[in-house]
Design a protein around this motif. Structure first.
Motif, mmCIF file in Angstrom:
data_model
loop_
_atom_site.group_PDB
_atom_site.id
_atom_site.type_symbol
_atom_site.label_atom_id
_atom_site.label_comp_id
_atom_site.label_asym_id
_atom_site.label_seq_id
_atom_site.Cartn_x
_atom_site.Cartn_y
_atom_site.Cartn_z
ATOM 1 N N LYS A 399 -2.475 10.215 6.265
ATOM 2 C CA LYS A 399 -1.911 9.425 7.365
ATOM 3 C C LYS A 399 -1.267 8.139 6.855
ATOM 4 C CE LYS A 399 -5.839 8.922 9.541
ATOM 5 N NZ LYS A 399 -6.777 9.690 8.709
ATOM 6 N N ASP A 400 -1.921 7.525 5.850
ATOM 7 C CA ASP A 400 -1.493 6.203 5.396
ATOM 8 C C ASP A 400 -1.901 6.009 3.932
ATOM 9 O OD1 ASP A 400 -4.277 5.669 5.468
ATOM 10 O OD2 ASP A 400 -4.117 4.984 7.540
ATOM 11 N N GLN A 401 -1.711 4.795 3.406
ATOM 12 C CA GLN A 401 -1.988 4.529 2.001
ATOM 13 C C GLN A 401 -3.462 4.700 1.654
ATOM 14 O OE1 GLN A 401 -0.389 0.715 0.807
ATOM 15 N NE2 GLN A 401 1.746 1.407 1.001
ATOM 16 N N ASP A 402 -4.346 4.209 2.517
ATOM 17 C CA ASP A 402 -5.779 4.358 2.255
ATOM 18 C C ASP A 402 -6.179 5.827 2.212
ATOM 19 O OD1 ASP A 402 -6.168 1.670 2.073
ATOM 20 O OD2 ASP A 402 -6.844 1.414 4.153
ATOM 21 N N SER A 450 2.703 5.109 -8.578
ATOM 22 C CA SER A 450 2.344 4.651 -9.921
ATOM 23 C C SER A 450 1.113 3.763 -9.903
ATOM 24 C CB SER A 450 3.522 3.887 -10.544
ATOM 25 O OG SER A 450 4.663 4.709 -10.633
ATOM 26 N N SER A 451 1.101 2.787 -9.000
ATOM 27 C CA SER A 451 -0.024 1.858 -8.958
ATOM 28 C C SER A 451 -1.310 2.555 -8.537
ATOM 29 C CB SER A 451 0.286 0.696 -8.001
ATOM 30 O OG SER A 451 0.463 1.175 -6.671
ATOM 31 N N THR A 452 -1.214 3.536 -7.667
ATOM 32 C CA THR A 452 -2.399 4.275 -7.218
ATOM 33 C C THR A 452 -2.975 5.102 -8.354
ATOM 34 O OG1 THR A 452 -1.538 4.355 -4.954
ATOM 35 C CG2 THR A 452 -3.270 5.921 -5.515
ATOM 36 N N LEU A 453 -2.126 5.760 -9.113
ATOM 37 C CA LEU A 453 -2.585 6.556 -10.250
ATOM 38 C C LEU A 453 -3.272 5.677 -11.297
ATOM 39 C CD1 LEU A 453 0.439 8.994 -10.694
ATOM 40 C CD2 LEU A 453 -1.871 9.624 -9.991
ATOM 41 N N VAL A 454 -2.665 4.551 -11.604
ATOM 42 C CA VAL A 454 -3.239 3.648 -12.599
ATOM 43 C C VAL A 454 -4.588 3.116 -12.120
ATOM 44 C CG1 VAL A 454 -2.941 1.411 -13.739
ATOM 45 C CG2 VAL A 454 -1.019 3.015 -13.600
ATOM 46 N N ALA A 455 -4.673 2.777 -10.834
ATOM 47 C CA ALA A 455 -5.927 2.258 -10.278
ATOM 48 C C ALA A 455 -7.051 3.281 -10.343
ATOM 49 C CB ALA A 455 -5.708 1.815 -8.835
ATOM 50 N N GLU A 456 -6.691 4.554 -10.377
ATOM 51 C CA GLU A 456 -7.704 5.613 -10.453
ATOM 52 C C GLU A 456 -8.003 6.035 -11.892
ATOM 53 O OE1 GLU A 456 -9.643 6.772 -8.138
ATOM 54 O OE2 GLU A 456 -8.712 5.393 -6.698
ATOM 55 N N GLY A 457 -7.543 5.241 -12.865
ATOM 56 C CA GLY A 457 -7.887 5.502 -14.254
ATOM 57 C C GLY A 457 -6.951 6.443 -14.969
ATOM 58 N N CYS A 463 7.066 9.595 -15.083
ATOM 59 C CA CYS A 463 7.265 9.582 -13.637
ATOM 60 C C CYS A 463 8.756 9.484 -13.389
ATOM 61 C CB CYS A 463 6.542 8.410 -12.982
ATOM 62 S SG CYS A 463 6.589 8.472 -11.174
ATOM 63 N N GLU A 464 9.322 10.539 -12.893
ATOM 64 C CA GLU A 464 10.771 10.604 -12.739
ATOM 65 C C GLU A 464 11.140 10.869 -11.288
ATOM 66 O OE1 GLU A 464 14.401 13.382 -14.416
ATOM 67 O OE2 GLU A 464 12.746 12.833 -15.734
ATOM 68 N N VAL A 465 12.024 10.070 -10.777
ATOM 69 C CA VAL A 465 12.509 10.211 -9.405
ATOM 70 C C VAL A 465 13.963 10.655 -9.459
ATOM 71 C CG1 VAL A 465 12.967 9.026 -7.232
ATOM 72 C CG2 VAL A 465 10.950 8.434 -8.568
ATOM 73 N N THR A 466 14.276 11.688 -8.710
ATOM 74 C CA THR A 466 15.648 12.200 -8.711
ATOM 75 C C THR A 466 16.263 12.041 -7.333
ATOM 76 O OG1 THR A 466 17.045 14.146 -9.090
ATOM 77 C CG2 THR A 466 14.888 14.543 -8.175
#
Length: 498
Positions: A399-402, A450-457, A463-466
């Motif tokens: 639903k959201d970021q959390d 990116s920040s979420t992945l890093v925060a989870e270790g 990471c590529e965006v097209t």
């Protein structure tokens, strides 16, 4: 003749029997046998035999005393209710239903359907099956504001409407209003099957011309999309969306050269996955694919680098669709165009069939899980994996970021320390469309991922965006996260507070 002088079907009631004899008889010389009999009957057979349109109740709200389009449907619904605008139609239907003298014979249609089903010796049984499935034939007023208030018909799992909107609607505004009233009879997640005549202005019965609202395919599609629920609750999205599996696969993943999304959903992600696995550092014993839908195409490159692949899906319909492909069953979606593309990338285009068999043999389990459970492995007991691939699942269930962080954390519990996560998703999307329904997609950007992945270790390797290459109203995507590869640290997982 001035079109304004044309009669209206629901006001002037064309002769029901003459309509049947003119347009629907089994005479070999019938002018319209391909247009009004053969073609729609075959399309109905194909649609229902795929197995995703089924349920307790089907409502047929059509023009005239026709029933031929229901022969295929009667195998998939316990009850069929017919709604018609006038007594003459109802009387003609009841003569057939009750085997009365002078009833119109639909035997030629029953024979055609049983031929399509490969049960040509069961023509009479098919006739009886349809008659027993029809429980009510009710009259309604198409000009009333609420069809449900007038006759108390329950909401249906499927609605078929054949030519009714064409003949009762004066103009585009009227078509929209009538479509909206019909859709009030449909359950959330239900199917609408609409038959009509494009670019038509009248039809003739007994020397009289009757009005037909003239429209094209763009007009019809536009108004079907407008009647979608704009905001779908996430809990409904992953519960009801997969009713439309076939439409989802055909819209976004088929091998047709004109498919709008072939670069976004097929070519580009397949090439990125090929490149990633071909480097040789993403390998091991177990890969878990925890993705949205009955997708398997992203695994063709992975299958030669892992001994075992486990698929985790949220519902039985997805699993059934995958198993049809896995077991080479009739009606399975064909992923051959993907196998061909991957073997071309590998320089082994002659091994397309072997690639298909390799992937099928690598998939050892297809298991159902509850995305709302705190422990995704309970009660299925899935082991930790060397690699996890997750494609657009987080987009659809969060639903959201959390909620995204929470669900990602649950997925990462399935990953061994030092293991790899491959995440594929959509950037800045808010919905996507399947059939005539819009489904929720959580809106986020690259920085959030990116920040979420890093925060989870996780250590991000790539990471590529097209930019999106397709233009379509079916989906709101400006960019696609085609490939995001990361590795879980070998140390204890970080405790993160938000």
């Amino acid at each position: 003749m001035d079109p304004s002088s044309h009669k209206f079907y629901h006001k002037h009631e064309p002769d029901s029997r003459e309509s049947l004899e003119t347009y629907y008889s089994g005479d070999p010389d019938t002018t319209f046998k391909d247009d009004l009999l053969k073609f729609p009957v075959e399309k109905m057979h194909n649609a229902f035999s795929m197995g995703h349109m089924t349920g307790n109740l089907l409502i047929d709200i059509s023009a005239g005393p026709i029933i031929h389009h229901l022969y295929s449907a009667c195998e998939f619904f316990k009850e069929i209710i017919l709604m018609r605008t006038n007594e003459q139609c109802i009387m003609e239907i009841m003569k057939w239903h009750d085997d009365r003298t002078g009833a119109f014979c639909w035997g030629h249609t029953a024979a055609h359907v049983t031929d399509l089903e490969g049960t040509s010796d069961q023509c009479e049984a098919k006739e009886m099956r349809l008659k027993s499935a029809i429980t009510h034939v009710v009259k309604f007023d198409p000009e009333t504001e609420s069809l449900t208030d007038l006759i108390g018909v329950p909401q249906a799992d499927c609605i078929i409407t054949s030519f009714l909107l064409d003949v009762i609607s004066k103009d585009e505004e009227d078509y929209v209003r009538n479509l909206r009233k019909i859709l009030e009879l449909l359950k959330p997640g239900g199917h609408l099957v609409l038959l009509g005549a494009r670019h038509t202005s009248y039809y003739t019965v007994g020397g009289h011309k009757y009005h037909v609202f003239r429209y094209d395919e763009t007009c019809k599609s536009k108004h079907l999309y407008k009647q979608q629920t704009a905001a779908v609750r996430v809990t409904e999205a992953h519960c009801h969306y997969w009713t439309f599996l076939s439409a989802y696969l055909e819209t976004y993943f088929c091998g047709h050269p004109d498919m709008a999304f072939k670069d976004d959903t097929l070519s580009y992600p397949l090439e990125k996955l090929h490149n990633a696995f071909d480097m040789g550092h993403i390998t091991g014993k177990i890969l878990i694919d925890i993705s949205a839908g009955p997708l398997i195409h992203l695994l063709y490159s992975a299958c030669k680098f892992f001994q075992e692949i486990i698929l985790m899906r949220t519902n039985e319909k997805c699993i059934m669709e995958i198993m049809k492909w896995l077991d080479d069953r009739t009606g399975a979606f064909c992923w051959g165009h993907v196998a061909k593309h991957v073997t071309d990338l590998e320089g082994k285009s002659h091994e397309c069939e072997a690639k298909e068999m390799k992937l099928k043999s690598a998939i050892t389990r297809v298991v159902k899980f509850d995305p709302e459970s705190e422990d995704l492995t309970d009660p299925i007991g899935v082991p930790q994996a060397d690699c996890i691939l997750t494609a657009v699942l987080l987009d659809k269930i969060c639903k959201d970021q959390d909620d995204y962080r929470r669900n990602l954390r649950k997925i990462l519990k399935l990953l061994k320390p030092g293991g790899h996560l491959i995440l594929i998703g959509t950037i800045n999307a808010s919905y996507y469309t399947v059939g005539v329904h819009r489904f929720h997609s959580f809106t986020y950007d690259e920085n959030f991922v990116s920040s979420t992945l890093v925060a989870e270790g996780m250590t991000i390797l790539q990471c590529e965006v097209t930019p999106r290459t397709s233009e379509s109203l079916l989906i709101t995507i400006r960019n696609t996260v085609v490939f995001c590869s990361s590795r879980l640290a070998n140390r204890s997982r970080l405790k993160v507070k938000y």
